[in-house]
Design a protein around this motif. Sequence first.
Motif, short mmCIF file in Angstrom:
data_model
loop_
_atom_site.label_atom_id
_atom_site.label_comp_id
_atom_site.label_asym_id
_atom_site.label_seq_id
_atom_site.Cartn_x
_atom_site.Cartn_y
_atom_site.Cartn_z
N ALA A 1 0.81 -1.11 -0.10
CA ALA A 1 0.12 0.20 -0.02
C ALA A 1 0.81 1.19 0.01
CB ALA A 1 -0.74 0.01 1.38
N VAL A 2 0.57 2.22 -0.91
CA VAL A 2 1.54 3.17 -0.98
C VAL A 2 0.57 4.62 -0.82
CG1 VAL A 2 2.84 4.50 -2.55
CG2 VAL A 2 3.03 2.25 -2.60
N GLN A 3 1.16 5.65 -0.31
CA GLN A 3 0.63 6.92 -0.10
C GLN A 3 1.72 7.88 -0.56
OE1 GLN A 3 -0.93 8.46 3.56
NE2 GLN A 3 -2.29 9.86 2.66
N GLU B 1 -1.11 14.91 12.25
CA GLU B 1 -1.63 14.13 11.51
C GLU B 1 -0.59 13.25 10.57
OE1 GLU B 1 -3.98 14.74 7.05
OE2 GLU B 1 -3.99 16.46 8.42
N LEU B 2 0.34 14.07 10.18
CA LEU B 2 1.21 13.53 9.35
C LEU B 2 2.14 12.55 10.34
CD1 LEU B 2 2.76 16.49 7.51
CD2 LEU B 2 1.58 14.57 6.55
N TRP B 3 2.51 12.88 11.78
CA TRP B 3 3.05 11.88 12.47
C TRP B 3 2.22 10.61 12.77
CZ3 TRP B 3 7.41 10.08 13.66
CH2 TRP B 3 7.65 9.25 14.82
N ALA B 4 1.06 10.53 12.59
CA ALA B 4 0.06 9.35 12.87
C ALA B 4 0.41 8.51 11.70
CB ALA B 4 -1.19 9.75 12.94
N LYS B 5 0.28 8.87 10.41
CA LYS B 5 0.75 8.47 9.31
C LYS B 5 2.23 7.69 9.29
CE LYS B 5 -2.25 11.07 6.56
NZ LYS B 5 -2.40 11.73 4.90
N VAL B 6 3.24 8.40 9.87
CA VAL B 6 4.47 7.84 10.04
C VAL B 6 4.45 6.78 10.94
CG1 VAL B 6 6.86 8.37 10.59
CG2 VAL B 6 5.57 9.81 9.07
N LYS B 7 4.02 6.93 12.05
CA LYS B 7 4.18 6.18 13.29
C LYS B 7 3.41 4.97 13.05
CE LYS B 7 2.03 7.14 17.20
NZ LYS B 7 1.48 7.77 18.30
N VAL B 8 2.06 4.81 12.63
CA VAL B 8 1.23 3.91 12.43
C VAL B 8 0.90 3.75 10.73
CG1 VAL B 8 -0.81 2.58 12.88
CG2 VAL B 8 0.21 3.76 14.63
N GLY B 9 1.65 3.07 9.98
CA GLY B 9 1.62 3.07 8.56
C GLY B 9 0.22 2.69 8.02
#
Length: 99
Positions: free
Chosen positions: A56-58, A87-95
């Motif tokens: 999965a890619v974003q 918001e961005l940290w949540a995406k990094v922390k939990v892919g």
Amino acid sequence: MPKNANQSQVRAVNANDFSILSVLFANTFLKRQSDDSHTRLPLGASADIMRSAGVAVQHVHMLDYTIPPGVQSDVTEHGWDRDDCPELWAKVKVGTSWL
């Protein structure tokens, strides 16, 4: 972007299941539009290869977000009107947060 012969061959040889993986590409290039960035070209090629393997890619273009300076986890608590960093940290922390 279509795969070239090399990419197709790599995919045919490597039939492992990578569907449990996710990747977040952060484009920090300074152009306002993410689609006209030269950085986006290699990111897109890498993303295509990964997608073909089930990953999965974003893509995140950093200029689409407001990220004020500071060392606090949310600088809105310290006088800024907006901070997209949590918001961005949540995406990094939990892919999987954006799946």
